[in-house]
Motif scaffolding. Structure first.
Motif, PDB file in Angstrom:
ATOM      1  N   VAL A   1     -14.308 -18.042  38.884  1.00 13.37           N
ATOM      2  CA  VAL A   1     -13.831 -19.026  37.919  1.00 13.37           C
ATOM      3  C   VAL A   1     -14.539 -18.755  36.596  1.00 13.37           C
ATOM      4  CG1 VAL A   1     -13.705 -21.473  37.308  1.00 13.37           C
ATOM      5  CG2 VAL A   1     -13.390 -20.757  39.695  1.00 13.37           C
ATOM      6  N   VAL A   2     -13.765 -18.452  35.566  1.00 18.90           N
ATOM      7  CA  VAL A   2     -14.318 -18.141  34.245  1.00 18.90           C
ATOM      8  C   VAL A   2     -13.961 -19.275  33.288  1.00 18.90           C
ATOM      9  CG1 VAL A   2     -14.380 -16.487  32.348  1.00 18.90           C
ATOM     10  CG2 VAL A   2     -14.061 -15.674  34.705  1.00 18.90           C
ATOM     11  N   LEU A   3     -14.953 -20.041  32.896  1.00 20.20           N
ATOM     12  CA  LEU A   3     -14.754 -21.187  32.012  1.00 20.20           C
ATOM     13  C   LEU A   3     -14.813 -20.757  30.548  1.00 20.20           C
ATOM     14  CD1 LEU A   3     -17.189 -23.332  34.074  1.00 20.20           C
ATOM     15  CD2 LEU A   3     -14.840 -24.051  33.698  1.00 20.20           C
ATOM     16  N   ASN A   4     -14.043 -21.435  29.694  1.00 23.99           N
ATOM     17  CA  ASN A   4     -14.140 -21.125  28.268  1.00 23.99           C
ATOM     18  C   ASN A   4     -15.415 -21.737  27.700  1.00 23.99           C
ATOM     19  OD1 ASN A   4     -13.264 -23.851  28.276  1.00 23.99           O
ATOM     20  ND2 ASN A   4     -12.411 -23.606  26.212  1.00 23.99           N
ATOM     21  N   SER A   5     -15.740 -21.393  26.469  1.00 23.38           N
ATOM     22  CA  SER A   5     -17.043 -21.758  25.900  1.00 23.38           C
ATOM     23  C   SER A   5     -17.263 -23.264  25.832  1.00 23.38           C
ATOM     24  CB  SER A   5     -17.195 -21.153  24.501  1.00 23.38           C
ATOM     25  OG  SER A   5     -16.152 -21.592  23.653  1.00 23.38           O
ATOM     26  N   SER A   6     -16.215 -24.036  25.547  1.00 24.55           N
ATOM     27  CA  SER A   6     -16.388 -25.485  25.431  1.00 24.55           C
ATOM     28  C   SER A   6     -16.552 -26.160  26.786  1.00 24.55           C
ATOM     29  CB  SER A   6     -15.193 -26.102  24.696  1.00 24.55           C
ATOM     30  OG  SER A   6     -14.001 -25.882  25.416  1.00 24.55           O
ATOM     31  N   ALA A   7     -16.266 -25.448  27.883  1.00 26.59           N
ATOM     32  CA  ALA A   7     -16.399 -26.026  29.225  1.00 26.59           C
ATOM     33  C   ALA A   7     -17.601 -25.462  29.974  1.00 26.59           C
ATOM     34  CB  ALA A   7     -15.128 -25.757  30.031  1.00 26.59           C
ATOM     35  N   ARG A   8     -18.254 -24.456  29.392  1.00 27.20           N
ATOM     36  CA  ARG A   8     -19.289 -23.746  30.130  1.00 27.20           C
ATOM     37  C   ARG A   8     -20.666 -24.377  29.915  1.00 27.20           C
ATOM     38  NH1 ARG A   8     -18.991 -19.033  27.753  1.00 27.20           N
ATOM     39  NH2 ARG A   8     -17.122 -18.444  28.931  1.00 27.20           N
TER      40      ARG A   8
ATOM     41  N   VAL B   1     -15.260 -27.539  37.467  1.00 29.59           N
ATOM     42  CA  VAL B   1     -15.932 -28.699  36.881  1.00 29.59           C
ATOM     43  C   VAL B   1     -15.721 -28.659  35.365  1.00 29.59           C
ATOM     44  CG1 VAL B   1     -18.095 -29.956  36.611  1.00 29.59           C
ATOM     45  CG2 VAL B   1     -17.638 -28.697  38.727  1.00 29.59           C
ATOM     46  N   PHE B   2     -14.811 -29.508  34.891  1.00 30.38           N
ATOM     47  CA  PHE B   2     -14.539 -29.609  33.457  1.00 30.38           C
ATOM     48  C   PHE B   2     -15.491 -30.625  32.822  1.00 30.38           C
ATOM     49  CE2 PHE B   2     -10.131 -28.118  34.601  1.00 30.38           C
ATOM     50  CZ  PHE B   2     -10.167 -26.957  33.829  1.00 30.38           C
ATOM     51  N   PRO B   3     -15.713 -30.517  31.521  1.00 33.18           N
ATOM     52  CA  PRO B   3     -16.568 -31.520  30.845  1.00 33.18           C
ATOM     53  C   PRO B   3     -15.926 -32.900  30.877  1.00 33.18           C
ATOM     54  CG  PRO B   3     -15.495 -30.078  29.250  1.00 33.18           C
ATOM     55  CD  PRO B   3     -15.239 -29.474  30.599  1.00 33.18           C
ATOM     56  N   THR B   4     -16.753 -33.932  30.878  1.00 34.45           N
ATOM     57  CA  THR B   4     -16.253 -35.309  30.934  1.00 34.45           C
ATOM     58  C   THR B   4     -16.013 -35.891  29.538  1.00 34.45           C
ATOM     59  OG1 THR B   4     -18.548 -36.083  31.071  1.00 34.45           O
ATOM     60  CG2 THR B   4     -17.358 -35.780  33.141  1.00 34.45           C
ATOM     61  N   TRP B   5     -16.524 -35.236  28.504  1.00 31.68           N
ATOM     62  CA  TRP B   5     -16.306 -35.718  27.148  1.00 31.68           C
ATOM     63  C   TRP B   5     -14.961 -35.212  26.621  1.00 31.68           C
ATOM     64  CZ3 TRP B   5     -20.315 -32.660  28.823  1.00 31.68           C
ATOM     65  CH2 TRP B   5     -20.261 -31.309  28.475  1.00 31.68           C
TER      66      TRP B   5
ATOM     67  N   ASP C   1     -14.282 -33.801  34.510  1.00 30.48           N
ATOM     68  CA  ASP C   1     -15.049 -33.692  35.745  1.00 30.48           C
ATOM     69  C   ASP C   1     -14.353 -32.733  36.720  1.00 30.48           C
ATOM     70  OD1 ASP C   1     -17.314 -34.122  37.189  1.00 30.48           O
ATOM     71  OD2 ASP C   1     -16.706 -36.047  38.010  1.00 30.48           O
ATOM     72  N   ASN C   2     -14.373 -33.012  38.019  1.00 35.30           N
ATOM     73  CA  ASN C   2     -13.900 -32.065  39.026  1.00 35.30           C
ATOM     74  C   ASN C   2     -12.376 -31.939  39.058  1.00 35.30           C
ATOM     75  OD1 ASN C   2     -16.246 -31.115  40.858  1.00 35.30           O
ATOM     76  ND2 ASN C   2     -16.652 -33.292  40.514  1.00 35.30           N
ATOM     77  N   TYR C   3     -11.916 -30.688  39.143  1.00 34.10           N
ATOM     78  CA  TYR C   3     -10.527 -30.382  39.470  1.00 34.10           C
ATOM     79  C   TYR C   3     -10.521 -29.628  40.797  1.00 34.10           C
ATOM     80  CZ  TYR C   3      -6.456 -27.400  39.966  1.00 34.10           C
ATOM     81  OH  TYR C   3      -5.378 -26.744  40.487  1.00 34.10           O
ATOM     82  N   ILE C   4      -9.656 -30.053  41.711  1.00 33.20           N
ATOM     83  CA  ILE C   4      -9.495 -29.385  43.003  1.00 33.20           C
ATOM     84  C   ILE C   4      -8.035 -28.967  43.147  1.00 33.20           C
ATOM     85  CG2 ILE C   4      -9.699 -29.590  45.509  1.00 33.20           C
ATOM     86  CD1 ILE C   4     -12.377 -29.734  44.120  1.00 33.20           C
ATOM     87  N   GLY C   5      -7.805 -27.708  43.514  1.00 34.40           N
ATOM     88  CA  GLY C   5      -6.441 -27.226  43.676  1.00 34.40           C
ATOM     89  C   GLY C   5      -6.345 -26.171  44.767  1.00 34.40           C
ATOM     90  N   TYR C   6      -5.129 -25.962  45.265  1.00 32.68           N
ATOM     91  CA  TYR C   6      -4.886 -24.981  46.328  1.00 32.68           C
ATOM     92  C   TYR C   6      -3.639 -24.168  45.969  1.00 32.68           C
ATOM     93  CZ  TYR C   6      -8.012 -28.183  48.738  1.00 32.68           C
ATOM     94  OH  TYR C   6      -9.084 -28.987  49.061  1.00 32.68           O
TER      95      TYR C   6
END
Length: 350
Positions: A81-88, A121-125, A268-273
């Motif tokens: 999982v590669v997050l972008n800079s604003s989410a990392r 895990v995405f930012p909550t803001w 916050d959390n994202y869950i997917g399949y």
């Protein structure tokens, strides 16, 4: 022996009107179970079909035993999982991962199989964020199909395997792809408002993303992208005629998924399949037997593909070797070695 060679792209455009468009599975995650190279607990770590040896890119400083460990595959826990800079951040990078998720119940035909399970895990803001779910290495377009032994070493090609490539047939690669008409992705929604994109890369190394829709639904669903510029009437198509030989056969390969989260949506959390990705496309070239075996005579396509294969392997190997070195440097201890005799200290207190 006569080889199968190609006709012009113009003939294909005509053929598309008469039912020569094709549906193929680009990648099926139920095929990516780990079934080879067990760890100390006896649990398989790699997928035998997609196993790649990157020791060819390692330097002479590595021992033979170390090079034997330099293997990786498309087994689901290896995906990233590669997050972008604003989410990392440290926590989101550590917790975002891909796992093999067993479908234990339901009426789907793949019950009992493992699909791709993803946690991000995405930012909550309030800010836009996105994450890519990518394979552990770029899928190789020119790696030939061959069986692997118990140690993961490729064997000689059989007659049936000649002319075929390792990542075809649901492992991330489709060859002979002209215009893409539709893309479908089977996924399980969890009522998240995020958008899903499919990422594809072509023979020119150009990566494109296709919006499949949002994930705000519950249960399994097939999301579909339809090409808005696809022309079904052959008389209105622009006909282009290319030389019959030599031309490499166009392809597309799976580059990953992208999940985008809008600033106004919950974080916050994202869950997917995810179960699979399928493509409906026009054939790029028609195949036919020709009077003269051009490739046996000139060898132009073979030379080009061999050069591209060598380039892909070197590019893939350098990244994996650097990861292997970093893994060897990581601390493995979880606790400190005791400096005191715990029993003696306990007795001294009484």
């Amino acid at each position: 022996m006569k080889r199968t060679l190609v006709l012009t792209a113009a003939a294909v455009l005509l053929a598309g009107t008469f039912g020569f468009a094709k549906e193929s599975t680009l990648i099926d995650f139920t095929l990516l179970d780990a079934d080879i190279l067990e760890n100390e607990e006896g649990v398989p770590q790699e997928n035998s079909r997609t196993l790649m040896d990157y020791s060819v890119a390692a330097g002479a400083t590595f021992t033979g035993d170390q090079k034997k460990l330099m293997k990786t595959s498309l087994a689901l826990p290896n995906w990233e999982v590669v997050l972008n800079s604003s989410a990392r951040n440290v926590q989101s990078v550590a917790l975002s991962q891909v796992v093999a998720a067993e479908v234990k119940r339901g009426d789907q035909p793949f019950v009992g199989s493992n699909v791709m399970g993803v946690r991000i895990v995405f930012p909550t803001w309030n800010n836009n964020a996105n994450a890519k779910i990518v394979p552990p290495f770029e899928i190789q377009a020119y790696e030939v199909l061959a069986e692997r032994d118990a140690e993961g070493n490729p064997q000689e090609q059989t007659d049936e395997q000649k002319g075929k490539y390792l990542f075809e047939d649901g492992y991330g690669l489709i060859r002979n792809v002209g215009t893409i008409k539709s893309i479908a992705c089977t996924t399980m929604g969890m009522n998240f408002p995020h958008q899903l994109y499919v990422l594809l890369k072509d023979q020119d190394n150009i990566e494109r993303r296709y919006l499949m829709g949002n994930l705000q639904f519950d249960g399994w669903k097939t999301l579909q992208w339809n090409n808005p510029n696809y022309i079904t009437e052959v008389r209105t198509r622009e006909i282009r005629v290319y030389p019959i030989y030599p031309r490499g056969i166009p392809y597309v390969k799976f580059a990953g998924f992208q999940i985008t989260r809008d600033a106004a949506d919950i974080g916050d959390n994202y869950i997917g399949y995810f179960k699979d990705v399928k493509v409906i496309y026009d054939l790029a070239v028609l195949e036919t037997d020709r009077d003269i075996d051009d490739e046996d005579l000139w060898g132009i396509i073979t030379k080009k593909e061999t050069e591209r294969q060598a380039y892909e392997i070197s590019k893939f190997g350098d990244k994996q070797v650097n990861r292997y070195i970093e893994k060897q440097k990581m601390a493995t201890e979880d606790t400190f070695t005791a400096s005191l005799n715990e029993d003696s200290e306990s007795n001294a207190g009484h």
